[in-house]
Design an enzyme around this catalytic site. Structure first.
Site, PDB file in Angstrom:
ATOM      1  CE  LYS A  60      39.692  67.140  47.938  1.00  6.88           C
ATOM      2  NZ  LYS A  60      38.786  65.960  47.950  1.00  6.88           N
ATOM      3  CB  SER A 135      36.172  66.959  45.312  1.00 13.21           C
ATOM      4  OG  SER A 135      36.593  66.158  46.394  1.00 13.21           O
ATOM      5  CB  SER A 159      36.507  62.902  46.277  1.00 13.97           C
ATOM      6  OG  SER A 159      35.229  63.451  46.076  1.00 13.97           O
TER       7      SER A 159
END
Length: 205
Positions: A60, A135, A159
């Site tokens: 990420k 996210s 997330s």
């Protein structure tokens, strides 16, 4: 038939190219991943490879990887490159994992749909009209679409777990402080946790 690390990297690179419409990867480290795979293949032959030799990961875009962009999916950091590795990233590299690219997310991890990114929205691989969650949506979508073995995401209030659920894969938020936050772009430091997304519980382990 022997499958090498190079073979595995090439297979994933082909898959990433075929599924570019998902927008799960912000950038792909193709040449570097192949180079590293060749070196790890040599280590496997020599019997000196690490415990994660050949595991192919995505990060990420909130985790520091030395010499690579780190933007938290924000235009503000568009030209920034990390000068060091996050502790979690370094530990994976030390065990001969291969990082294939950085993955899309909501800007600074603040969102739950991976639509709020400077790089555009990520699509759910099961239905491109639906959100992959967020996210860490790029990370979950990449794992679900078989574009890497495992992804590292971050979880402050869901997330990692929520996009994993939306994409039909496994997501783990470890106990806070179990995984070092050093090198993680902060959202809420007293809650932020580096988490793991994979297709199998054994891969998370």
């Amino acid at each position: 038939m022997t499958i090498t690390c190079v073979d595995r990297v090439r297979t994933y690179l082909d898959a990433i190219n075929r599924h570019a419409e998902l927008n799960s990867f912000i950038s792909v480290f193709a040449d570097e991943a192949l180079d590293r795979a060749r070196r790890i293949d040599d280590k496997i032959q020599a019997g000196s490879a690490g415990h994660l030799a050949g595991m192919i990961l995505g990060l990420k875009d909130v985790l520091a990887y030395a010499g690579h962009p780190l933007t938290a999916a924000s235009r503000i950091l568009d030209t920034y490159h990390s000068p060091y590795n996050a502790t979690a990233v370094q530990r994976l590299l030390d065990e001969d994992a291969i990082i294939i690219g950085r993955q899309n997310c909501d800007e600074f991890g603040m969102g739950s749909s991976t639509e709020n990114s400077f790089y555009g929205p990520t699509r759910n691989p099961h239905d491109a009209t639906r959100t992959p969650g967020g996210s860490s949506g790029g990370s979950a979508a990449a794992v679900a679409a078989n574009l890497c073995d495992v992804s590292l995401g971050s979880d402050t209030g869901g997330s990692v777990r929520q996009p994993a659920a939306f994409c039909g894969v496994y997501g783990l938020k470890p106990t806070y402080s179990r995984v070092s936050r050093y090198g993680l772009v902060a959202y809420a430091s007293s809650f932020d946790t580096i988490g793991i997304i994979a297709r199998e519980v054994s891969e998370i382990a």
